[in-house]
Design an enzyme around this catalytic site. Structure first.
Site, PDB file in Angstrom:
ATOM      1  N   LYS A 115      44.986  36.543  32.052  1.00 46.20           N
ATOM      2  CA  LYS A 115      45.191  35.223  31.318  1.00 46.20           C
ATOM      3  C   LYS A 115      46.399  34.097  32.440  1.00 46.20           C
ATOM      4  O   LYS A 115      45.967  33.588  31.296  1.00 46.20           O
ATOM      5  CB  LYS A 115      44.613  35.135  29.652  1.00 46.20           C
ATOM      6  N   ASP A 153      45.453  41.094  19.579  1.00 48.91           N
ATOM      7  CA  ASP A 153      44.915  40.295  18.927  1.00 48.91           C
ATOM      8  C   ASP A 153      43.023  40.881  18.428  1.00 48.91           C
ATOM      9  O   ASP A 153      42.032  40.282  17.235  1.00 48.91           O
ATOM     10  CB  ASP A 153      44.409  38.772  19.701  1.00 48.91           C
TER      11      ASP A 153
HETATM   12  C1  BGC Z   1      43.776  41.243  26.522  1.00 47.38           C
HETATM   13  C2  BGC Z   1      43.961  42.032  25.352  1.00 47.38           C
HETATM   14  C3  BGC Z   1      43.403  41.033  24.993  1.00 47.38           C
HETATM   15  C4  BGC Z   1      42.163  39.408  25.258  1.00 47.38           C
HETATM   16  C5  BGC Z   1      41.362  38.696  23.908  1.00 47.38           C
HETATM   17  C6  BGC Z   1      42.624  39.715  27.683  1.00 47.38           C
HETATM   18  O1  BGC Z   1      43.464  39.950  28.472  1.00 47.38           O
HETATM   19  O2  BGC Z   1      43.853  42.244  27.891  1.00 47.38           O
HETATM   20  O3  BGC Z   1      44.436  41.979  25.019  1.00 47.38           O
HETATM   21  O4  BGC Z   1      42.396  41.271  23.163  1.00 47.38           O
HETATM   22  O5  BGC Z   1      42.696  39.154  26.340  1.00 47.38           O
HETATM   23  O6  BGC Z   1      42.767  37.918  23.956  1.00 47.38           O
END
Ligand code: BGC
Length: 478
Positions: free
Chosen positions: A184, A219
């Site tokens: 992200k 989360d």
């Molecule tokens: C992460 C996860 C997370 C999801 C939603 C992903 O990029 O790897 O750990 O649950 O985003 O936030």
């Protein structure tokens, strides 16, 4: 201060106003053909939905057998179930979405919760700078939150904090783990392979902030717990926001890689399903997806996430628009300086365009002309933009449905009463996302799924869920 129970509620958002491409007055056959080709590429047929689901289930099984598989299927160390009677006060720190949030959670029992929270913006530079600076910033936010809300501890006691750190972390205990990779848009240096809890605890200790990190929570796991607090049928927590992922309750005997305490019957698994299909075996990736992936901070990773999550949908759409412009099939071949910049077409614009019900596509025009500074647009331009946005949005929702269907099938949960808690901006605000998901599930399982399975917004799953996890951690260690 808010005092709201975490309940599934009717989601107050706009619905999609579908634009039938057959009603477009195309300027040329070339333009019509180009739009039809996009429709072909982006439509997820029922067959593909089924195939993705089947492939996804194979990925789940592989990840349950050993570490290092594409879908990490992380053992969360959360083994108990909640019944809503739990009470206590905890802090939660939520990192992994657009904002950082600190939440004071008071569980009053009976499924009731009161929370106080403050959001803090994480500077883009911090996301890709030194890891220590990022964790110091987190500690500073918690400190100023305690100040702002005048929350103090008695004597030398400490606050118990649930740390929602929403990245792929290989957990080694309820409050220990190692970062597998960043996602992200985060890419702080020196963190992969390290324990985020150790970094955070160290940042607290150096500042004498009386906080103990009691639980490390994804989360999705938090969302599952938060939804379960007043909906005991909850079997799954899903995030559809900046990123995407899911967690569900797995039988211990199916987690063949688990070497720890096997006395509990089940454990929540953080799937890390955004990483699905790194092999590019089944997902219908287009050149627009590939272009976006190459320019991302984590190329070749999180392939499913990049087709679903809010961080990426706008950029995929922008790539399609650029392609049509370059072929002189849109905006008479003219581009605005704004649209020329990467990541400028926000997923939030897509929500507005999807919901645009005016005869002249007024809201779409406003985004194109006032926000993105196109000098003028024709009705034909706006119609084509709307059709493209719908293609990208609907594909995201249907791929989410394929993943959710995989989990429902794997656990057999669709055959009985089951609740799914979903949190995240896409699910909350994107028009018709929930309807598209339910339609997809019905295509896979038939109408019975609508009677058995409910999907609800688990608002603030990350904050409340982290507190619940800290509580479960304390219960477990007593
Ligand atoms: C992460 C996860 C997370 C999801 C939603 C992903 O990029 O790897 O750990 O649950 O985003 O936030």
């Amino acid at each position: 201060m808010t005092s709201t129970p975490i309940a599934s509620k009717i989601i107050p958002k706009a619905t999609r106003v579908h634009l039938d491409p057959n009603t477009i007055d195309y300027t040329s056959d070339r333009q019509r053909n180009a739009v039809e080709a996009l429709i072909n590429e982006f439509t997820i047929s029922t067959q593909l939905l089924q195939d993705v689901k089947a492939n996804f289930m194979e990925g789940m099984n592989k990840g349950l057998q050993k570490d290092g598989e594409t879908m990490a299927m992380v053992t969360s160390y959360v083994m108990g179930r909640l019944d809503g009677s739990e009470v206590g006060s905890y802090l939660a720190l939520d990192v992994g979405g657009t904002n950082l949030r600190v939440v004071a959670v008071h569980l009053t029992g009976g499924g009731e919760i009161t929370t106080r929270q403050t959001k803090y913006r994480i500077d883009e530079k911090l996301k890709v700078g030194e890891a220590k600076a990022l964790f110091d910033f987190m500690a500073v936010c918690v400190d100023s939150f305690l100040d702002e809300h005048q929350i103090t501890v008695r004597g030398d006691t400490q606050f118990e904090l649930g740390f929602t750190f929403s990245f792929p972390v290989l957990q080694t205990s309820i409050n220990r783990g190692t970062l597998i990779s960043w996602t992200k848009g985060f890419n702080a240096s020196g963190m992969v392979g390290k324990d985020p809890v150790a970094y955070l605890q160290d940042a607290f200790n150096r500042r004498h902030i009386p906080v103990r990190v009691a639980a490390l929570v994804n989360d999705t796991v938090g969302t599952l717990l938060a939804h379960a607090y007043n909906n005991p049928d909850t079997c799954m927590g899903v995030i559809l926001g900046t990123g995407c992922n899911g967690a569900y309750i797995e039988k211990m005997e199916n987690i063949t890689k688990w070497k720890g305490d096997a006395s509990a019957k089940e454990m929540i698994i953080n799937m890390e399903f955004g990483a699905f299909d790194k092999e590019r075996a089944i997902l219908p990736l287009t050149m627009f997806d590939n272009k976006m992936d190459r320019k991302s901070v984590n190329p070749n990773k999180q392939i499913l996430e990049k087709m679903i999550a809010g961080m990426y949908l706008g950029e995929i759409t922008r790539n399609i628009l650029l392609n049509l412009i370059d072929r002189r099939l849109l905006f008479e071949g003219n581009i605005s300086a704004d649209l020329n910049q990467m990541w400028t077409f926000e997923t939030a614009y897509m929500s507005t365009i999807e919901a645009d019900s005016s005869a002249t596509l007024h809201a779409t025009r406003k985004i194109l002309e006032s926000t993105l500074n196109f000098p003028s647009t024709t009705m034909n331009d706006r119609q084509i933009v709307k059709v493209i946005v719908e293609l990208v949005g609907k594909r995201a929702a249907r791929l989410s449905a394929a993943a959710i269907a995989g989990i429902l099938e794997h656990t057999g949960a669709w055959k009985q009463k089951a609740a799914i808690g979903i949190d995240g901006s896409l699910f909350e605000y994107y028009p018709s996302f929930n309807t598209d998901i339910m339609d997809g599930l019905e295509e896979v399982f038939g109408p019975i799924v609508r009677q058995n399975v409910s999907i609800g917004l688990a608002q603030d799953g990350s904050g409340v869920g982290a507190a619940l996890c800290a509580l479960l951690a304390a219960k477990h260690s007593n």
